[in-house]
Design an enzyme around this catalytic site. Sequence first.
Site, PDB file in Angstrom:
ATOM      1  N   SER A  51       0.831  -1.199   0.000  1.00  6.26           N
ATOM      2  CA  SER A  51       0.000   0.000   0.000  1.00  6.26           C
ATOM      3  C   SER A  51       0.873   1.259   0.000  1.00  6.26           C
ATOM      4  O   SER A  51       1.686   1.442  -0.897  1.00  6.26           O
ATOM      5  CB  SER A  51      -0.947  -0.044   1.197  1.00  6.26           C
ATOM      6  OG  SER A  51      -1.989   0.891   1.056  1.00  6.26           O
TER       7      SER A  51
ATOM      8  N   GLU B 123      -9.865  -3.979  -5.894  1.00  6.58           N
ATOM      9  CA  GLU B 123      -9.494  -2.832  -5.064  1.00  6.58           C
ATOM     10  C   GLU B 123      -9.387  -1.525  -5.838  1.00  6.58           C
ATOM     11  O   GLU B 123      -9.109  -1.502  -7.045  1.00  6.58           O
ATOM     12  CB  GLU B 123      -8.203  -3.114  -4.310  1.00  6.58           C
ATOM     13  CG  GLU B 123      -6.999  -3.498  -5.141  1.00  6.58           C
ATOM     14  CD  GLU B 123      -5.775  -3.703  -4.262  1.00  6.58           C
ATOM     15  OE1 GLU B 123      -5.393  -2.746  -3.574  1.00  6.58           O
ATOM     16  OE2 GLU B 123      -5.218  -4.812  -4.255  1.00  6.58           O
TER      17      GLU B 123
ATOM     18  N   HIS C 189      -7.477  -5.538  -1.156  1.00  8.81           N
ATOM     19  CA  HIS C 189      -6.253  -4.833  -0.810  1.00  8.81           C
ATOM     20  C   HIS C 189      -5.369  -5.623   0.159  1.00  8.81           C
ATOM     21  O   HIS C 189      -5.814  -6.023   1.227  1.00  8.81           O
ATOM     22  CB  HIS C 189      -6.624  -3.480  -0.199  1.00  8.81           C
ATOM     23  CG  HIS C 189      -5.477  -2.541  -0.006  1.00  8.81           C
ATOM     24  ND1 HIS C 189      -4.737  -2.050  -1.053  1.00  8.81           N
ATOM     25  CD2 HIS C 189      -4.931  -1.993   1.117  1.00  8.81           C
ATOM     26  CE1 HIS C 189      -3.804  -1.235  -0.591  1.00  8.81           C
ATOM     27  NE2 HIS C 189      -3.900  -1.195   0.720  1.00  8.81           N
TER      28      HIS C 189
END
Length: 289
Positions: free
Chosen positions: A140, A234, A264
């Site tokens: 991320s 996502e 995610h």
Amino acid sequence: MPVMEAIVRQVVRAVVKPNLHPRVSVATQRKRLDLLRFVPMPHGIRETETTLAGVPAKRLTPSVSTGAILYLHGGAYCIGSPASHKEMVARVARTTEREAFLIDYRLAPEHTYPNAVKDALKAYTALLEEHQDIVIMGDSAGGGLSMALMQEINKTELAHPNALVLFSPWCDLTCSGASLDTHKRRDPMLSPAWLTSSADLYAGTTDKKHPGLSPLFGDLSGFPKTLIQVGSEEILLSDAERASVALKSAGSECELQVFDGMWHVFQVHASILKRSRKALYKVAAFINA
């Protein structure tokens, strides 16, 4: 979709997504995410506290270790810690047979850009004194930070890492990717509102198009071989796809793996989901190829 995947997906939507929202304070988000510290660690991993050039880190050492990983955790630059990510990174270390260093870089809003990049570069420089075979990994925001770190490494004479591995990288803090709109209802974990709010907190007074914040818009030449893994459901799918195209256009080797039906950073569920474990096996195969 297998039954266990469907169950986990619904739990993520019901429990995680409501907490990742601007209406929930950063302090509360941090406390709730750090509850992951109580997830049992996988067998065969020695956990110790260390520092890399003054940057605190967890050192996760498998019984067999042939290299090192510098791991940059996710959390939109505002939340997340070695405590929240240690179980997943321990599994990465064990699967890849590499010692992992999970650093505790400074977070926003207390520490805006470029403090996280500075911490990552200091840690990488220090790690080079111990290891010559290093892989940089991140999920991320940590994936975007990994790319920003690589751009900084390219400005120096430091030895390059042997590979870069990115889980669902957030590499465009302008949040201009098409999937932020097309996937906002499909994504069981993230919302555009949370990302845009977090981007504001981390960027501070810096233009969010700055490559240090949004490495997608920077120079991606000279990167080591790169693996990107992302879920098809996502809102950061576009970031992963655009990063892959940009890396290849810059002459860098990149492999994009899209996992159908996944969300995610689904690799965090490797203790219970077969496809999450398979994703980590693919990471090991990529690194060792």
